[in-house]
Design a protein around this motif. Structure first.
Motif, PDB file in Angstrom:
ATOM      1  N   THR A 162       0.831  -1.206   0.000  1.00  0.00           N
ATOM      2  CA  THR A 162       0.000   0.000   0.000  1.00  0.00           C
ATOM      3  C   THR A 162       0.864   1.254   0.000  1.00  0.00           C
ATOM      4  OG1 THR A 162      -1.783  -1.135   1.180  1.00  0.00           O
ATOM      5  CG2 THR A 162      -1.784   1.274   1.244  1.00  0.00           C
ATOM      6  N   LEU A 163       1.917   1.244   0.815  1.00  0.00           N
ATOM      7  CA  LEU A 163       2.819   2.397   0.879  1.00  0.00           C
ATOM      8  C   LEU A 163       3.506   2.626  -0.467  1.00  0.00           C
ATOM      9  CD1 LEU A 163       4.151   4.611   2.583  1.00  0.00           C
ATOM     10  CD2 LEU A 163       5.900   2.936   3.266  1.00  0.00           C
ATOM     11  N   ALA A 164       3.918   1.552  -1.133  1.00  0.00           N
ATOM     12  CA  ALA A 164       4.570   1.665  -2.437  1.00  0.00           C
ATOM     13  C   ALA A 164       3.609   2.221  -3.484  1.00  0.00           C
ATOM     14  CB  ALA A 164       5.100   0.305  -2.879  1.00  0.00           C
ATOM     15  N   VAL A 168       3.790   5.641  -5.847  1.00  0.00           N
ATOM     16  CA  VAL A 168       3.620   5.651  -7.300  1.00  0.00           C
ATOM     17  C   VAL A 168       2.661   6.760  -7.724  1.00  0.00           C
ATOM     18  CG1 VAL A 168       2.724   4.373  -9.287  1.00  0.00           C
ATOM     19  CG2 VAL A 168       4.184   3.217  -7.628  1.00  0.00           C
ATOM     20  N   VAL A 169       1.576   6.932  -6.971  1.00  0.00           N
ATOM     21  CA  VAL A 169       0.569   7.931  -7.345  1.00  0.00           C
ATOM     22  C   VAL A 169       0.904   9.314  -6.809  1.00  0.00           C
ATOM     23  CG1 VAL A 169      -1.241   6.187  -7.496  1.00  0.00           C
ATOM     24  CG2 VAL A 169      -0.944   7.465  -5.351  1.00  0.00           C
ATOM     25  N   GLY A 170       2.034   9.429  -6.090  1.00  0.00           N
ATOM     26  CA  GLY A 170       2.464  10.737  -5.613  1.00  0.00           C
ATOM     27  C   GLY A 170       1.791  11.193  -4.339  1.00  0.00           C
ATOM     28  N   TYR A 171       1.326  10.240  -3.534  1.00  0.00           N
ATOM     29  CA  TYR A 171       0.675  10.593  -2.266  1.00  0.00           C
ATOM     30  C   TYR A 171       1.680  10.441  -1.130  1.00  0.00           C
ATOM     31  CZ  TYR A 171      -2.526  10.396   1.713  1.00  0.00           C
ATOM     32  OH  TYR A 171      -3.162  10.625   2.902  1.00  0.00           O
ATOM     33  N   ASP A 172       1.881  11.527  -0.378  1.00  0.00           N
ATOM     34  CA  ASP A 172       2.814  11.534   0.747  1.00  0.00           C
ATOM     35  C   ASP A 172       2.011  11.361   2.036  1.00  0.00           C
ATOM     36  OD1 ASP A 172       4.650  12.046   2.763  1.00  0.00           O
ATOM     37  OD2 ASP A 172       5.699  13.591   1.624  1.00  0.00           O
ATOM     38  N   ARG A 173       2.013  10.159   2.572  1.00  0.00           N
ATOM     39  CA  ARG A 173       1.215   9.861   3.757  1.00  0.00           C
ATOM     40  C   ARG A 173       1.646  10.706   4.954  1.00  0.00           C
ATOM     41  NH1 ARG A 173       1.122   3.798   6.088  1.00  0.00           N
ATOM     42  NH2 ARG A 173       0.500   3.380   3.919  1.00  0.00           N
ATOM     43  N   ALA A 174       2.955  10.831   5.156  1.00  0.00           N
ATOM     44  CA  ALA A 174       3.460  11.587   6.306  1.00  0.00           C
ATOM     45  C   ALA A 174       3.065  13.056   6.208  1.00  0.00           C
ATOM     46  CB  ALA A 174       4.972  11.443   6.396  1.00  0.00           C
ATOM     47  N   ALA A 175       3.180  13.625   5.012  1.00  0.00           N
ATOM     48  CA  ALA A 175       2.824  15.036   4.827  1.00  0.00           C
ATOM     49  C   ALA A 175       1.331  15.245   5.011  1.00  0.00           C
ATOM     50  CB  ALA A 175       3.256  15.505   3.444  1.00  0.00           C
ATOM     51  N   ALA A 176       0.541  14.289   4.529  1.00  0.00           N
ATOM     52  CA  ALA A 176      -0.917  14.408   4.634  1.00  0.00           C
ATOM     53  C   ALA A 176      -1.370  14.395   6.088  1.00  0.00           C
ATOM     54  CB  ALA A 176      -1.590  13.285   3.855  1.00  0.00           C
ATOM     55  N   THR A 183      -8.671  19.933   2.643  1.00  0.00           N
ATOM     56  CA  THR A 183      -9.219  20.342   1.332  1.00  0.00           C
ATOM     57  C   THR A 183      -8.131  20.848   0.403  1.00  0.00           C
ATOM     58  OG1 THR A 183      -9.665  22.606   2.103  1.00  0.00           O
ATOM     59  CG2 THR A 183     -11.409  20.955   2.399  1.00  0.00           C
ATOM     60  N   LYS A 184      -6.927  21.126   0.961  1.00  0.00           N
ATOM     61  CA  LYS A 184      -5.855  21.689   0.149  1.00  0.00           C
ATOM     62  C   LYS A 184      -5.003  20.619  -0.529  1.00  0.00           C
ATOM     63  CE  LYS A 184      -5.415  25.990   2.780  1.00  0.00           C
ATOM     64  NZ  LYS A 184      -4.508  26.866   3.567  1.00  0.00           N
ATOM     65  N   ILE A 185      -5.216  19.370  -0.179  1.00  0.00           N
ATOM     66  CA  ILE A 185      -4.435  18.300  -0.795  1.00  0.00           C
ATOM     67  C   ILE A 185      -5.375  17.218  -1.329  1.00  0.00           C
ATOM     68  CG2 ILE A 185      -2.440  18.678   0.712  1.00  0.00           C
ATOM     69  CD1 ILE A 185      -3.360  16.175   2.267  1.00  0.00           C
ATOM     70  N   GLU A 186      -4.888  16.519  -2.343  1.00  0.00           N
ATOM     71  CA  GLU A 186      -5.656  15.397  -2.882  1.00  0.00           C
ATOM     72  C   GLU A 186      -5.490  14.189  -1.978  1.00  0.00           C
ATOM     73  OE1 GLU A 186      -6.212  15.144  -7.555  1.00  0.00           O
ATOM     74  OE2 GLU A 186      -4.094  15.210  -6.986  1.00  0.00           O
ATOM     75  N   SER A 187      -6.570  13.503  -1.726  1.00  0.00           N
ATOM     76  CA  SER A 187      -6.500  12.275  -0.937  1.00  0.00           C
ATOM     77  C   SER A 187      -5.886  11.166  -1.781  1.00  0.00           C
ATOM     78  CB  SER A 187      -7.894  11.861  -0.480  1.00  0.00           C
ATOM     79  OG  SER A 187      -8.691  11.498  -1.604  1.00  0.00           O
ATOM     80  N   PHE A 188      -5.496  10.091  -1.091  1.00  0.00           N
ATOM     81  CA  PHE A 188      -4.956   8.942  -1.827  1.00  0.00           C
ATOM     82  C   PHE A 188      -5.998   8.389  -2.785  1.00  0.00           C
ATOM     83  CE2 PHE A 188      -4.887   4.262  -2.006  1.00  0.00           C
ATOM     84  CZ  PHE A 188      -3.776   4.108  -2.814  1.00  0.00           C
TER      85      PHE A 188
END
Length: 374
Positions: A162-164, A168-176, A183-188
């Motif tokens: 899941t983390l990988a 790939v899709v450019g989602y930073d879990r730690a930053a999120a 509302t300022k960031i796209e969800s996974f």
């Protein structure tokens, strides 16, 4: 003159019967013709579909007898080309935002422009077969990796997978997790949906195939670590400055200037900014024995490790036709840095993979399946 009356004659039973028979015959002929056309169209359609199905199932390569079909190859290649197209678009968009009037940004601009040009070349029709071969080799390697991982009982946890995929899709879990206004960031989920709609569906690359691809990349990382586990943490290393020039005469002149006291670091800037595209200078930092042999050749590496500290070696002709002038800043036993260690492990893994290619890979008629779009 006698007046003639126009009277309608009532058809006889025989005439009625004959007309009904003719109409029935006409209907039979019409429906027969329609039936023949329908059968012909069905035969043609069946033939086209059969040909497409056969073509889709036609193998382009095999690993241990396991086929990679035309359909699998084209789906993966289409997906790869789409991803590269997006990356090229990102580079081109980024170039428009770089302030080239700022001298400190000019070098960065050139680097990004070089990467964009490289991507354009890879995506060009003339390079379609080169890119196709690379993608096919990835797929062949993945099959070897999965079998080797099975033999070694290697697995990937669901959390790691899941983390990988998030990466790939450019989602930073730690930053999120640190953002208060979500509302300022796209969800996974939003990013993953974008991947499906814009990359997986157009290429007909299934979600399961995508997940298998990501999982295999993680298995490969494990294999690289295992196969390269015996690389020493410390090694004999040098800190060289390397100049590549177009002739022995140019190299001798450069060496003489260094020997007369000119700063090699300053010469790097001079050489890289001259008008010749055949010259270059670069400082590598600390590199261990065995690292440069695979890149510059064993002879060049031997010169590097045999040249005294503070000295420049005479020009040495490399296998690529360039003359190399080597200056040594330092030479000592020291720990191998993380980036170099990873590269050395990759080299060891590739040395393991090479005989697998020779013994287990079988290329078939893959060239005819290469795509030139998107």
């Amino acid at each position: 003159m006698a007046k003639h009356e126009n009277t309608l004659k009532t058809p006889t039973r025989r005439q009625v019967a004959r007309r009904a028979k003719e109409e029935k015959l006409n209907r039979i002929l019409v429906w027969s013709a329609i039936g023949v056309v329908a059968v012909v169209l069905l035969i043609i359609g069946y033939g086209v579909i059969t040909e497409l199905v056969i073509k889709a199932r036609k193998p382009v390569a095999r690993v241990d007898g396991v086929a990679i079909t035309t359909q699998q190859f084209q789906q993966r290649l289409y997906y790869q080309r789409l991803m590269m197209r997006q990356q090229l678009y990102d580079y081109q968009n980024y170039l428009t935002q770089i302030d080239t009037t700022d001298e400190t940004m000019q070098s960065f601009f050139q680097q990004v422009q070089s990467m964009a040009t490289n991507l354009q070349n890879q995506l060009s029709a003339s390079s379609a077969s080169v890119l196709g071969k690379q993608v096919l080799d990835y797929m062949l390697e993945e099959e070897v990796v999965r079998k080797e991982a099975q033999t070694r009982n290697l697995t990937v946890s669901q959390d790691d997978l899941t983390l990988a995929i998030e990466q790939v899709v450019g989602y930073d879990r730690a930053a999120a997790e640190t953002v208060t206004d979500t509302t300022k960031i796209e969800s996974f989920e939003e990013r993953y949906e974008n991947l499906k709609e814009n990359y997986l569906k157009p290429s007909r690359f299934s979600e399961q195939d995508f997940r298998t691809m990501v999982e295999t990349s993680l298995l490969r990382e494990q294999l690289v670590g295992i196969i390269g586990a015996d690389i020493p943490q410390t090694s004999d290393q040098v800190d060289p400055i390397i100049f590549a020039v177009d002739s022995d005469e140019t190299g001798m002149g450069l060496r003489e200037r260094i020997e007369n006291g000119e700063d090699p670091t300053g010469l790097i800037v001079e050489v890289n900014n001259d008008e010749s595209e055949q010259t270059a200078g670069y400082a590598l930092g600390w590199v261990p024995a065995g690292y440069l042999g695979g890149q510059l050749g064993a002879e060049i590496e031997q010169v590097i490790f045999n040249t005294p500290v503070g000295k420049a070696a005479e020009p040495t002709l490399g296998s690529d036709g360039f003359y190399y002038v080597i200056y040594i800043n330092g030479h000592e036993e020291r720990p191998v840095d993380a980036a170099t260690m990873q590269q050395m492990r990759e080299d060891q893994y590739n040395s393991w993979l090479e005989p697998q290619k020779q013994e287990r890979w079988e290329y078939l008629d893959w060239q005819t399946a290469v795509l030139t779009a998107p």
